[in-house]
Design a protein around this motif. Structure first.
Motif, PDB file in Angstrom:
ATOM      1  N   GLY A   1     -12.071 -88.009 -51.723  1.00 21.44           N
ATOM      2  CA  GLY A   1     -11.688 -89.312 -52.062  1.00 21.44           C
ATOM      3  C   GLY A   1     -12.051 -90.392 -50.942  1.00 21.44           C
ATOM      4  O   GLY A   1     -11.551 -91.251 -50.880  1.00 21.44           O
ATOM      5  N   LEU A   2     -13.491 -90.334 -50.765  1.00 23.97           N
ATOM      6  CA  LEU A   2     -14.027 -91.235 -49.831  1.00 23.97           C
ATOM      7  C   LEU A   2     -15.300 -91.866 -50.380  1.00 23.97           C
ATOM      8  O   LEU A   2     -16.086 -90.978 -51.380  1.00 23.97           O
ATOM      9  CB  LEU A   2     -14.688 -90.519 -48.505  1.00 23.97           C
ATOM     10  N   SER A   3     -15.590 -93.209 -50.497  1.00 24.69           N
ATOM     11  CA  SER A   3     -16.625 -93.877 -50.728  1.00 24.69           C
ATOM     12  C   SER A   3     -16.833 -94.975 -50.038  1.00 24.69           C
ATOM     13  O   SER A   3     -16.010 -95.306 -49.299  1.00 24.69           O
ATOM     14  CB  SER A   3     -16.366 -94.136 -52.467  1.00 24.69           C
ATOM     15  N   TYR A   4     -18.280 -95.669 -50.508  1.00 28.90           N
ATOM     16  CA  TYR A   4     -18.441 -96.723 -49.794  1.00 28.90           C
ATOM     17  C   TYR A   4     -19.451 -97.764 -50.437  1.00 28.90           C
ATOM     18  O   TYR A   4     -20.025 -97.204 -51.472  1.00 28.90           O
ATOM     19  CB  TYR A   4     -19.386 -96.636 -48.145  1.00 28.90           C
TER      20      TYR A   4
ATOM     21  N   GLN B   1      -9.117 -91.721 -48.995  1.00 30.34           N
ATOM     22  CA  GLN B   1      -7.937 -91.198 -49.270  1.00 30.34           C
ATOM     23  C   GLN B   1      -7.348 -90.520 -48.035  1.00 30.34           C
ATOM     24  O   GLN B   1      -6.224 -90.282 -48.164  1.00 30.34           O
ATOM     25  CB  GLN B   1      -8.010 -90.424 -50.645  1.00 30.34           C
ATOM     26  N   ASP B   2      -8.236 -90.247 -46.943  1.00 32.27           N
ATOM     27  CA  ASP B   2      -7.957 -89.946 -45.952  1.00 32.27           C
ATOM     28  C   ASP B   2      -7.475 -88.259 -46.136  1.00 32.27           C
ATOM     29  O   ASP B   2      -6.331 -87.737 -45.413  1.00 32.27           O
ATOM     30  CB  ASP B   2      -6.673 -90.700 -45.237  1.00 32.27           C
TER      31      ASP B   2
ATOM     32  N   GLU C   1      -1.832 -88.176 -49.633  1.00 34.66           N
ATOM     33  CA  GLU C   1      -2.934 -89.076 -50.074  1.00 34.66           C
ATOM     34  C   GLU C   1      -2.647 -90.621 -49.605  1.00 34.66           C
ATOM     35  O   GLU C   1      -1.561 -90.997 -49.737  1.00 34.66           O
ATOM     36  CB  GLU C   1      -3.271 -89.108 -51.521  1.00 34.66           C
ATOM     37  N   GLN C   2      -3.634 -91.371 -48.994  1.00 34.88           N
ATOM     38  CA  GLN C   2      -3.551 -92.538 -48.556  1.00 34.88           C
ATOM     39  C   GLN C   2      -4.467 -93.592 -49.319  1.00 34.88           C
ATOM     40  O   GLN C   2      -5.455 -92.965 -49.989  1.00 34.88           O
ATOM     41  CB  GLN C   2      -3.940 -92.683 -46.953  1.00 34.88           C
ATOM     42  N   ASN C   3      -4.538 -94.902 -48.967  1.00 30.91           N
ATOM     43  CA  ASN C   3      -5.708 -95.947 -49.596  1.00 30.91           C
ATOM     44  C   ASN C   3      -5.887 -96.579 -48.361  1.00 30.91           C
ATOM     45  O   ASN C   3      -5.374 -97.724 -48.068  1.00 30.91           O
ATOM     46  CB  ASN C   3      -5.099 -96.451 -50.688  1.00 30.91           C
ATOM     47  N   ILE C   4      -6.969 -96.111 -47.618  1.00 33.50           N
ATOM     48  CA  ILE C   4      -7.419 -97.300 -46.437  1.00 33.50           C
ATOM     49  C   ILE C   4      -8.680 -97.608 -46.413  1.00 33.50           C
ATOM     50  O   ILE C   4      -9.585 -96.994 -46.834  1.00 33.50           O
ATOM     51  CB  ILE C   4      -7.377 -95.997 -45.276  1.00 33.50           C
TER      52      ILE C   4
END
Length: 259
Positions: free
Chosen positions: A57-60, A72-73, A108-111
């Motif tokens: 869940g990681l993007s940049y 999403q941590d 799940e997070q949204n950071i």
């Protein structure tokens, strides 16, 4: 009479030669000092390390001279803090004989972090706050050295899982200290992530030697060459001593953090 005139002229010639030599010596010293005090190049660019970020869940995304990470941590490793029906659930098998589980579960997070690709030293340093202060290369967030306002990690450290992370009350998993899953995977001298000011975080080794707090400034970093930045860059280090990751604040200007 001619010999007498020569006697008067000779001392003046000696004085003039001495002054000329002295001026020449002084000019050489000035040039040498200028060469030794040339400013160090601080035109940093962290674009080359973005490809090292990979996680669940990681993007940049790069936009001009900034990069925005969305995570999403969710740690990509085992933990007793996963729900028991998750494939990554694993009972604690670390080395802390005082370990005790906290009541929280990973969720799940949204950071979102937005930071500069060209970090530079801030003229006015800012303290790190509670909550996320940076992002590890696997998408897990970094926290500072406090369990709460001015509360050391003395007791909380006993709830860290076998990879030395844990979730807080909303399920936000994080690392306060060395993320051993990453240092075991990539090496104790490896690039581990970025703080919100864009400056990189490295492991507890540098050039084969263990880094201690005495090697670092009050922000828990220093400037030297790394494998990713052979021309040198300011960077933070994880150490085994408090403050572990960050000292008296950010060395650079932090970007935006939302969570």
């Amino acid at each position: 009479m001619k010999n007498l005139k020569n006697l008067f002229v000779l001392p003046f010639l000696v004085v003039i030669i001495f002054i000329a030599c002295s001026n020449e010596d002084d000019s050489e010293i000035i040039v040498e000092e200028d060469e030794n005090t040339q400013p160090v190049n601080t035109d940093y660019d962290i674009s080359n390390i973005l490809s090292k970020f990979e996680g669940t869940g990681l993007s940049y995304a790069v936009n001009g001279n900034t990069v925005t990470f969305t995570t999403q941590d969710l740690p990509n490793h085992t933990s007793p803090y996963w729900p028991t029906d998750n494939p990554l659930y694993e009972a604690y098998n670390g080395t802390n004989s005082n370990w005790r589980i906290n009541p929280n579960t990973i969720s799940e997070q949204n950071i979102v972090f937005t930071m500069s690709l060209n970090p530079s030293e801030a003229s006015n340093k800012q303290e790190t706050g509670l909550g996320p202060i940076g992002i590890a290369r696997n998408g897990v967030v970094f926290f500072n050295q406090y369990a709460g306002p001015d509360q050391p990690l003395t007791n909380e450290i006993d709830s860290f899982d076998q990879w030395l992370g844990h979730p807080q009350r909303t399920g936000q998993y994080h690392y306060h200290i060395e993320p051993t899953y990453l240092t075991q995977q990539f090496g104790e001298d490896a690039f581990l992530g970025l703080l919100a000011d864009g400056f990189p975080v490295y492991g507890p080794l540098e050039n084969g030697a263990v880094i201690t707090n005495n090697d670092l400034d009050v922000y828990h970093g220093h400037t030297s060459a790394t494998a990713d930045f052979p021309d040198g860059i300011y960077h933070y280090h994880i150490t085994s001593q408090d403050p572990y990751l960050n000292g008296n604040g950010y060395f650079g200007t932090p970007g935006n953090i939302s969570n």
